[in-house]
Write an enzyme that holds these catalytic residues in place. Structure first.
Site, PDB file in Angstrom:
ATOM      1  N   GLU A  25       0.836  -1.213   0.000  1.00  0.00           N
ATOM      2  CA  GLU A  25       0.000   0.000   0.000  1.00  0.00           C
ATOM      3  C   GLU A  25       0.865   1.255   0.000  1.00  0.00           C
ATOM      4  O   GLU A  25       0.528   2.247  -0.640  1.00  0.00           O
ATOM      5  CB  GLU A  25      -0.904   0.032   1.234  1.00  0.00           C
ATOM      6  N   TYR A  57      -9.511  28.988   3.362  1.00  0.00           N
ATOM      7  CA  TYR A  57      -9.624  27.564   3.064  1.00  0.00           C
ATOM      8  C   TYR A  57      -8.621  27.106   2.017  1.00  0.00           C
ATOM      9  O   TYR A  57      -8.311  25.921   1.947  1.00  0.00           O
ATOM     10  CB  TYR A  57     -11.055  27.126   2.734  1.00  0.00           C
ATOM     11  N   GLU A  76      -5.604   6.931  11.243  1.00  0.00           N
ATOM     12  CA  GLU A  76      -5.714   7.673  12.498  1.00  0.00           C
ATOM     13  C   GLU A  76      -4.553   8.659  12.644  1.00  0.00           C
ATOM     14  O   GLU A  76      -4.739   9.789  13.095  1.00  0.00           O
ATOM     15  CB  GLU A  76      -5.717   6.708  13.690  1.00  0.00           C
ATOM     16  N   LYS A 102     -10.075   5.918   3.021  1.00  0.00           N
ATOM     17  CA  LYS A 102      -9.318   5.138   2.039  1.00  0.00           C
ATOM     18  C   LYS A 102     -10.339   4.465   1.139  1.00  0.00           C
ATOM     19  O   LYS A 102     -11.142   3.649   1.602  1.00  0.00           O
ATOM     20  CB  LYS A 102      -8.449   4.089   2.730  1.00  0.00           C
TER      21      LYS A 102
END
Length: 122
Positions: A25, A57, A76, A102
C-alpha cells in the site's frame, strides 16, 4: 443580527497517497478522500468581507495536501496530524472535525471506503 454558530467545510478532497499497514500500500498507493469541518467565528468576515477575518480555506487545503504527502501506516495518524497542524497554524479555529477515507481498502469486502474521523478542540 446575531450569529450563533459558524463553520467552514472542505468536503471530499481527493488525493492519491501512500498510506497503509501493508508495504505494498505504501509502495503502490491508493485513492483517499479528506473532509475537514472547522468551527470558527465568522461574524467579522460576514460584515467586513475581508479574508483576514476568516480562515483561508486555500491555506487549509495546502496544509492537508502537505500532510497527505507524508506516508503513514494508519489513517488515524494522518487524521491526527491534519487536525493538530490545523490547530497550530490557524488561531481562529475553535474546533475541527477531520475525516480521512481510504477508497477501496484491501479488506476483502466490496465497500466504498474505510474512514476515520477525529474531532479536536483547542
Amino acid at each position: 443580527m446575531k450569529i450563533t454558530g459558524s463553520k467552514i467545510y472542505l468536503d471530499d478532497i481527493r488525493f492519491y497517497a501512500y498510506h497503509g499497514v501493508m508495504e505494498q500500500e505504501r509502495q503502490v498507493g491508493g485513492e483517499y478522500l479528506v473532509s475537514l469541518a472547522i468551527e470558527t467565528d465568522l461574524s467579522e468576515a460576514v460584515h467586513t468581507d475581508d479574508l483576514a477575518d476568516t480562515v483561508n480555506y486555500a491555506a487549509l487545503y495546502a496544509l492537508i495536501e502537505r500532510e497527505m504527502s507524508v506516508p503513514s501506516k494508519l489513517l488515524e495518524h494522518v487524521a491526527g496530524r491534519i487536525g493538530q497542524r490545523s490547530l497550530e497554524e490557524f488561531d481562529k479555529i475553535a474546533t475541527l472535525t477531520v475525516r480521512v477515507t481510504k477508497q477501496n481498502p484491501p479488506i476483502g469486502a466490496d465497500c466504498k471506503g474505510a474512514s476515520v474521523e477525529i474531532k479536536m478542540t483547542r
